[in-house]
Design a protein around this motif. Structure first.
Motif, PDB file in Angstrom:
ATOM      1  N   THR A  22       0.879  -1.135   0.032  1.00 29.03           N
ATOM      2  CA  THR A  22      -0.069  -0.127   0.031  1.00 29.03           C
ATOM      3  C   THR A  22       0.960   1.226   0.103  1.00 29.03           C
ATOM      4  OG1 THR A  22      -1.911   1.129   0.956  1.00 29.03           O
ATOM      5  CG2 THR A  22      -0.047   0.222   2.391  1.00 29.03           C
ATOM      6  N   THR A 162       5.977  -7.930  11.096  1.00 24.99           N
ATOM      7  CA  THR A 162       4.959  -7.842  10.088  1.00 24.99           C
ATOM      8  C   THR A 162       5.393  -8.277   8.817  1.00 24.99           C
ATOM      9  OG1 THR A 162       5.811  -5.622   9.427  1.00 24.99           O
ATOM     10  CG2 THR A 162       4.278  -5.549  11.038  1.00 24.99           C
TER      11      THR A 162
ATOM     12  N   CYS B 129       3.669  10.551  12.646  1.00 29.44           N
ATOM     13  CA  CYS B 129       4.159   9.432  13.627  1.00 29.44           C
ATOM     14  C   CYS B 129       5.223  10.208  14.959  1.00 29.44           C
ATOM     15  CB  CYS B 129       5.102   8.511  13.014  1.00 29.44           C
ATOM     16  SG  CYS B 129       4.243   7.446  11.996  1.00 29.44           S
ATOM     17  N   LEU B 134       3.558   7.669  17.571  1.00 25.97           N
ATOM     18  CA  LEU B 134       2.879   6.264  16.927  1.00 25.97           C
ATOM     19  C   LEU B 134       3.982   5.530  16.353  1.00 25.97           C
ATOM     20  CD1 LEU B 134       0.174   4.995  16.019  1.00 25.97           C
ATOM     21  CD2 LEU B 134       0.487   6.188  13.942  1.00 25.97           C
ATOM     22  N   ASP B 136       5.896   2.484  14.604  1.00 26.54           N
ATOM     23  CA  ASP B 136       5.692   1.833  13.137  1.00 26.54           C
ATOM     24  C   ASP B 136       4.759   0.279  13.166  1.00 26.54           C
ATOM     25  OD1 ASP B 136       7.053   3.819  12.077  1.00 26.54           O
ATOM     26  OD2 ASP B 136       8.234   2.225  10.964  1.00 26.54           O
ATOM     27  N   SER B 138       2.751  -0.363  15.133  1.00 26.66           N
ATOM     28  CA  SER B 138       1.077  -0.186  15.464  1.00 26.66           C
ATOM     29  C   SER B 138       0.514   0.408  14.109  1.00 26.66           C
ATOM     30  CB  SER B 138       0.981   0.758  16.481  1.00 26.66           C
ATOM     31  OG  SER B 138       1.661   0.418  17.546  1.00 26.66           O
ATOM     32  N   LEU B 139       1.168   1.250  13.539  1.00 28.90           N
ATOM     33  CA  LEU B 139       0.665   1.763  12.063  1.00 28.90           C
ATOM     34  C   LEU B 139       0.346   0.717  11.356  1.00 28.90           C
ATOM     35  CD1 LEU B 139       0.539   4.623  10.484  1.00 28.90           C
ATOM     36  CD2 LEU B 139       2.855   4.021   9.803  1.00 28.90           C
ATOM     37  N   THR B 140       1.294  -0.156  11.139  1.00 31.55           N
ATOM     38  CA  THR B 140       1.502  -1.268  10.075  1.00 31.55           C
ATOM     39  C   THR B 140       0.348  -2.176  10.330  1.00 31.55           C
ATOM     40  OG1 THR B 140       3.718  -1.123   9.401  1.00 31.55           O
ATOM     41  CG2 THR B 140       2.671  -3.143   8.884  1.00 31.55           C
ATOM     42  N   THR B 141      -0.126  -2.390  11.584  1.00 33.44           N
ATOM     43  CA  THR B 141      -1.197  -3.330  11.744  1.00 33.44           C
ATOM     44  C   THR B 141      -2.499  -2.796  11.259  1.00 33.44           C
ATOM     45  OG1 THR B 141      -0.433  -2.825  14.023  1.00 33.44           O
ATOM     46  CG2 THR B 141      -0.447  -5.102  13.400  1.00 33.44           C
ATOM     47  N   GLU B 142      -2.559  -1.549  11.233  1.00 32.96           N
ATOM     48  CA  GLU B 142      -3.770  -0.866  10.783  1.00 32.96           C
ATOM     49  C   GLU B 142      -4.265  -1.309   9.254  1.00 32.96           C
ATOM     50  OE1 GLU B 142      -3.470   3.290  11.290  1.00 32.96           O
ATOM     51  OE2 GLU B 142      -3.326   3.218  13.402  1.00 32.96           O
ATOM     52  N   PHE B 143      -2.935  -1.947   8.644  1.00 35.00           N
ATOM     53  CA  PHE B 143      -3.006  -2.320   7.192  1.00 35.00           C
ATOM     54  C   PHE B 143      -3.240  -3.748   6.895  1.00 35.00           C
ATOM     55  CE2 PHE B 143      -1.135   1.991   7.103  1.00 35.00           C
ATOM     56  CZ  PHE B 143      -1.795   2.422   6.343  1.00 35.00           C
ATOM     57  N   ASP B 145      -5.612  -5.710   6.754  1.00 32.78           N
ATOM     58  CA  ASP B 145      -6.491  -6.195   5.693  1.00 32.78           C
ATOM     59  C   ASP B 145      -6.234  -6.066   4.344  1.00 32.78           C
ATOM     60  OD1 ASP B 145      -6.638  -3.345   6.108  1.00 32.78           O
ATOM     61  OD2 ASP B 145      -8.865  -3.160   5.370  1.00 32.78           O
TER      62      ASP B 145
END
Ligand code: SF4
Lengths: 472, 165
Positions: A22, A162, B129, B134, B136, B138-143, B145
């Motif tokens: 993304t 991740t 951030c 914030l 990284d 936590s930011l990535t886990t928002e994505f 999906d």
């Protein structure tokens, strides 16, 4: 998107697009094929545990014990390491690698070696991948036509959690090196001479693609040497378009695809080189014939010159900042302006590191070692246990031993002096490694970077030597 | 340790002449540096050491790439200003001990000793951030999906990479 796909793509565009998950305001989230780690990654594991998270894709994490491993008296493995701090680092890494079920090459593993030697020789490094390594010289892997970035501990933690990485898209610099190299001029001379020309900031913000007929003619080992040091030119990484040399190297390696999958992979890999007409942001050209054996005289890899040169005179440098840098470097190195480089006596020689400890490097050094005897302590530290075995099968170890060179087990050793192999104060070392920073090989140690053949020549003469003259 | 060989003698005592050892600069929160600051190190300890010392921002004409990213990830604000501006800032700071400059991340300006403002820019996502603390991951886990289907398709296309794992 439709318009985008008609535009000619560079090699970097193609890999980048295939990995982009993304985009947020120009920052791209990239899928990472492999994370490479060595013992230095302990903070990332501590933080991961503190966050209560698990390693997301353990089989895509390659862990190699290399920085802290002993390269002598290794029969007892980790338990035999006397320095408790060094042993602690190795034990902790071992624990982390096993707890998280990573693909682990520990001290006792028959494939152990320097990360940047082991991954390519296992066939883990392949064209088209994105590799993130918690080590600056992850750039090495770009030789296979993949994007391989050195990352810091926070990013390593992020990839562990991740299997992805946030990056801005880098610019592309194409460096075309055309023509044939002179005899006794190696890939190490190419990259040292290039950095001397473009400077340690020359590649900043860029990925450097090495191209041109001289690069096409290089073996994978040589391509790895130049990509390895692209970070020394300030670049994010180096890359070489994959070709038949790449595919032939990979064919049959344990991690390379086999059977029908090989054909499928090969078909994909062949689509990767830049399309005709694809543009890059910056271009340099270099004639291979203009490159001579090169050696560093200062404390930065750009402070290097051809071996027939002299130690520069700071007073002749117009830019005050540069003048000051050079004067300080000469002071640290204990060198007098105007001294011919070949008059510089060395106390020790190190042939090793992820830049120059592959089988071809050892062959080149052995060819010179066969013609004399070391007059200063000289270590040969193979890049991996597999390289060591192959050298022994070829009889190269005996050539070194007969010439009075020491033959070690695989590891980083004196390249970075973390395992206890280090220079004494003010000791001067001719080294095939990649960094001549102050204190890199030991406090107040003095490093001269050069090729394996040049290092072997220095070993048998006791001073920096033009290997071309030795050959005559 | 931060600039260890510059700050300490061989016996471990502080060298009085190194700038960060002088009492007035021991409280420094901003470094104004020269080109290529932090070049060539992927070791994050370089940034940890600066942060532990109390450095919140570094101003320089250029930075090593990895170092620059490591700063962003450790809440140290890397500011790129041209070499002349950096030289002028250093001159002002040397001219009067205790002189102060400020780095305003919200407005993206450096205010020099004389009160003049110098604009800089930091990537919007990174700025957000830094301002919100914030991290990284936590930011990535928002994505997640988008990440999960992406990975599934990737593994199908490049089956030779994931077979056996
Ligand atoms: S050999 Fe040297 S440069 Fe390479 S990974 Fe080891 S310490 Fe780093």
């Amino acid at each position: 998107m439709a318009e985008n796909s008609r535009r000619p793509q560079t090699l970097v565009d193609k890999i980048w697009r295939r990995h982009q998950v993304t985009e947020v305001e120009g920052e791209r989230l990239l899928y990472v094929d492999y994370l490479f780690l060595h013992e230095g990654a302990r903070h990332a594991f501590d933080d991961l545990e503190a966050m209560g998270r698990a390693v997301y894709r353990p089989q895509q994490v390659i862990a190699c014990a290399d920085h802290y491993v002993p390269t002598r008296d290794r029969k007892l493995g980790v338990a035999g390491v006397r320095d408790p701090a060094v042993r602690g680092m190795l034990e902790r890494f071992d624990r982390n690698a096993r707890t998280h079920a990573l693909r682990y090459f520990g001290v006792d593993d028959p494939q152990q070696g320097i990360l940047h030697v082991v991954a390519p020789e296992r066939g883990i490094t392949q064209p088209g991948l994105i590799i993130a390594g918690a080590d600056s010289h992850t750039t090495t892997h770009g030789a296979f036509g993949c994007l391989a970035f050195g990352i810091g501990a926070s990013d390593a933690l992020h990839v562990l959690a991740t299997q992805a990485l946030w990056r801005r898209k880098p610019k592309l610099m194409r460096i075309a090196i055309d023509g044939a190299l002179h005899p006794h001029v190696s890939a190490k001379d190419v990259i040292l001479s290039l950095i001397a020309r473009i400077g340690v900031g020359g590649g900043i913000d860029h990925v450097i693609e090495f191209a041109g007929s001289a690069v096409r003619a290089m073996s994978m080992e040589q391509r790895m040497t130049i990509c390895n040091m692209s970070v020394e030119a300030g670049a994010q990484t180096g890359i070489v378009a994959p070709d038949d040399t790449t595919f032939a190297y990979l064919d049959g390696r344990p991690d390379a695809p086999g059977g029908a999958q090989w054909d499928q992979a090969l078909a994909y890999w062949r689509t990767l080189p830049s399309d005709a007409g694809a543009l890059c942001d910056t271009e340099h050209r270099l004639a291979a014939a203009d490159i001579a054996p090169t050696v560093s005289w200062g404390t930065s890899p750009e402070q290097a010159s051809s071996i027939d040169g002299t130690v520069p005179d700071p007073r002749a440098i117009a830019d005050p900042e540069k003048r000051q840098e050079v004067a300080a470097a000469l002071d640290y190195m204990g060198l007098t302006p105007g001294t011919p480089l070949t008059a510089i006596a060395v106390d020790r020689v190190f042939i090793g590191s992820c830049t120059n400890a592959r089988i071809e490097d050892l062959r080149a050094a052995a060819a010179v070692a066969a013609r004399g005897r070391a007059v200063v302590p000289t270590w040969v530290v193979p890049g991996s246990s597999a390289v060591k075995r192959q050298a022994e099968a070829e009889g190269i170890d005996r050539v070194f031993l007969q010439a009075g060179f020491e033959w070690h087990d695989a590891g980083c050793s004196l390249c970075t002096a973390l395992n206890g192999d280090l220079l004494a104060e003010h000791e001067r070392c001719a080294s095939t490694s990649n960094r001549n920073f102050r204190g890199r090989q030991g406090r107040n140690g003095r490093t001269h970077l050069l090729s394996p053949a040049m290092a072997a020549a220095a070993a048998i003469t006791g001073r920096l030597t033009d290997v071309r003259k030795l050959a005559m | 340790m931060l600039f260890h060989d510059l700050r300490f003698d061989a016996d471990g005592s502080q060298k009085g002449d190194f700038i960060l050892n002088r009492p007035r600069y021991r409280q420094a929160g901003i470094i104004v540096a020269e080109r290529n600051f932090g070049c060539g190190s992927s070791r994050e300890s370089a940034v940890y050491a600066l942060k532990t010392f109390g450095i919140r921002s570094i101003i320089a004409p250029s930075f090593g790439d990895i170092f620059f990213n490591n700063c962003l990830k450790n809440s140290v604000v890397p500011v790129v200003l041209d070499a002349d501006t950096c030289a002028a800032l250093r001159a002002e700071l040397h001219a009067r001990v205790g002189a102060e400059i400020t780095v305003d991340l919200e407005r993206q300006v450096v205010t020099d000793v004389a009160g003049k403002e110098h604009a800089f820019s930091i990537h919007p996502l990174r700025r957000r951030c830094l301002l919100n603390g914030l991290d990284d991951v936590s930011l990535t886990t928002e994505f997640l999906d988008v990440m999960q289907p992406f990975e599934a398709a990737y593994r199908r296309e490049f089956s030779w990479l994931s077979d056996g794992s």
